[in-house]
Design a protein around this motif. Structure first.
Motif, PDB file in Angstrom:
ATOM      1  N   LEU A 161       0.816  -1.212   0.000  1.00  0.00           N
ATOM      2  CA  LEU A 161       0.000   0.000   0.000  1.00  0.00           C
ATOM      3  C   LEU A 161       0.853   1.267   0.000  1.00  0.00           C
ATOM      4  CD1 LEU A 161      -2.901  -1.066   2.406  1.00  0.00           C
ATOM      5  CD2 LEU A 161      -2.970  -0.851  -0.097  1.00  0.00           C
ATOM      6  N   LEU A 194       0.480   6.639  -7.342  1.00  0.00           N
ATOM      7  CA  LEU A 194      -0.825   7.113  -7.796  1.00  0.00           C
ATOM      8  C   LEU A 194      -0.637   8.428  -8.547  1.00  0.00           C
ATOM      9  CD1 LEU A 194      -2.920   6.387  -4.589  1.00  0.00           C
ATOM     10  CD2 LEU A 194      -3.244   5.297  -6.831  1.00  0.00           C
ATOM     11  N   GLN A 239       2.110   1.654  -3.489  1.00  0.00           N
ATOM     12  CA  GLN A 239       0.975   2.071  -4.305  1.00  0.00           C
ATOM     13  C   GLN A 239       0.740   3.578  -4.170  1.00  0.00           C
ATOM     14  OE1 GLN A 239      -3.308   1.144  -3.140  1.00  0.00           O
ATOM     15  NE2 GLN A 239      -2.963  -0.318  -4.817  1.00  0.00           N
ATOM     16  N   GLN A 240       0.737   4.079  -2.947  1.00  0.00           N
ATOM     17  CA  GLN A 240       0.518   5.507  -2.709  1.00  0.00           C
ATOM     18  C   GLN A 240       1.545   6.367  -3.446  1.00  0.00           C
ATOM     19  OE1 GLN A 240      -1.895   7.364  -1.050  1.00  0.00           O
ATOM     20  NE2 GLN A 240      -2.979   5.419  -1.119  1.00  0.00           N
ATOM     21  N   THR A 263      -3.493   2.992 -11.077  1.00  0.00           N
ATOM     22  CA  THR A 263      -4.807   3.640 -11.127  1.00  0.00           C
ATOM     23  C   THR A 263      -5.643   3.378  -9.889  1.00  0.00           C
ATOM     24  OG1 THR A 263      -4.786   3.461 -13.539  1.00  0.00           O
ATOM     25  CG2 THR A 263      -6.920   3.843 -12.499  1.00  0.00           C
ATOM     26  N   GLU A 289      -6.628   2.500  -6.018  1.00  0.00           N
ATOM     27  CA  GLU A 289      -6.177   2.652  -4.638  1.00  0.00           C
ATOM     28  C   GLU A 289      -6.935   1.641  -3.790  1.00  0.00           C
ATOM     29  OE1 GLU A 289      -5.556   6.207  -1.334  1.00  0.00           O
ATOM     30  OE2 GLU A 289      -6.536   6.656  -3.241  1.00  0.00           O
ATOM     31  N   HIS A 290      -6.237   0.637  -3.285  1.00  0.00           N
ATOM     32  CA  HIS A 290      -6.864  -0.441  -2.519  1.00  0.00           C
ATOM     33  C   HIS A 290      -6.941  -0.087  -1.040  1.00  0.00           C
ATOM     34  CE1 HIS A 290      -5.442  -2.479  -6.156  1.00  0.00           C
ATOM     35  NE2 HIS A 290      -6.392  -3.361  -5.924  1.00  0.00           N
ATOM     36  N   THR A 291      -7.908  -0.665  -0.377  1.00  0.00           N
ATOM     37  CA  THR A 291      -7.951  -0.603   1.083  1.00  0.00           C
ATOM     38  C   THR A 291      -7.187  -1.823   1.600  1.00  0.00           C
ATOM     39  OG1 THR A 291      -9.960  -1.941   1.290  1.00  0.00           O
ATOM     40  CG2 THR A 291     -10.248   0.470   1.046  1.00  0.00           C
ATOM     41  N   ASN A 338       0.114  11.726  -6.837  1.00  0.00           N
ATOM     42  CA  ASN A 338       1.399  11.878  -6.162  1.00  0.00           C
ATOM     43  C   ASN A 338       2.578  11.939  -7.130  1.00  0.00           C
ATOM     44  OD1 ASN A 338       0.145  11.865  -3.620  1.00  0.00           O
ATOM     45  ND2 ASN A 338       0.051   9.642  -3.647  1.00  0.00           N
ATOM     46  N   GLN A 384      -2.887  -5.170 -10.358  1.00  0.00           N
ATOM     47  CA  GLN A 384      -2.039  -3.982 -10.419  1.00  0.00           C
ATOM     48  C   GLN A 384      -0.602  -4.436 -10.266  1.00  0.00           C
ATOM     49  OE1 GLN A 384      -1.757  -0.921  -7.063  1.00  0.00           O
ATOM     50  NE2 GLN A 384      -3.093   0.087  -8.549  1.00  0.00           N
TER      51      GLN A 384
END
Length: 177
Positions: A17, A24, A20-21, A40, A42-44, A27, A106
């Protein structure tokens, strides 16, 4: 040394995560998006964990830290992530009932590890770790994400179809057998 495995701890999922951040579009500068690509979705943590419980995400680690990942997304998660629903609808049109595929949800490689074969090895590992009976990896790439599309084609993906979900975002649906 880089090692490739399936994610098995909460810490690894949190590191996915974090990576990933960093990648994005919000960012990254426009120039970075064009030259390095972007992610693309954004997972929880909860969804990432649930997906991992079904089929462990593929990760590359260096010095104990996740430096790249390829998310495994079983077709049973087709309705779990709103932005991916159109992709699954398009897959269903193309595969016509042949359900022996895994979606690569992803892929991301940390900037300092790009161009070193990590991307290719993530897919080699993913193919080797597919659940019994699955023989194909399907994913989609935004047409404007040139770096990612070219990288996928270079490792052997072939185009299934192009589509637009909202007349704005154009996608290329691709598969690796």
């Amino acid at each position: 040394m880089i090692t490739y495995t399936q994610a098995s701890t909460s810490e690894e999922l949190h590191q996915i995560l974090e990576l990933q951040q960093q990648n994005l579009p919000r960012n990254l500068t426009q120039k970075e998006q064009e030259s390095d690509g972007f992610v693309t979705v954004e997972h929880t943590f909860a969804v990432l964990q649930e997906m991992n419980d079904e089929c462990g995400h593929i990760i590359a680690k260096s010095d104990g830290k996740v430096v790249a990942y390829a998310l495994c997304m079983h077709p049973k998660f087709a309705e779990s992530i709103e932005i991916l629903k159109p992709m699954f609808h398009e897959i269903n049109k193309v595969v016509k009932g042949n359900l022996n595929y895994m979606v690569m949800g992803q892929i991301c490689v940390a900037k300092s590890y790009r161009g070193k074969g990590v991307f290719r090895q993530l897919y080699t590992t993913m193919k080797a770790k597919l659940p019994l009976g699955m023989d194909t990896i399907i994913t989609e790439v935004a047409v404007k994400n040139i770096r990612s599309l070219n990288a996928h084609l270079a490792v052997g993906f072939t185009e299934l179809k192009r589509y637009s979900e909202d007349n704005l975002t154009k996608w290329v649906l691709i598969e690796l057998k």
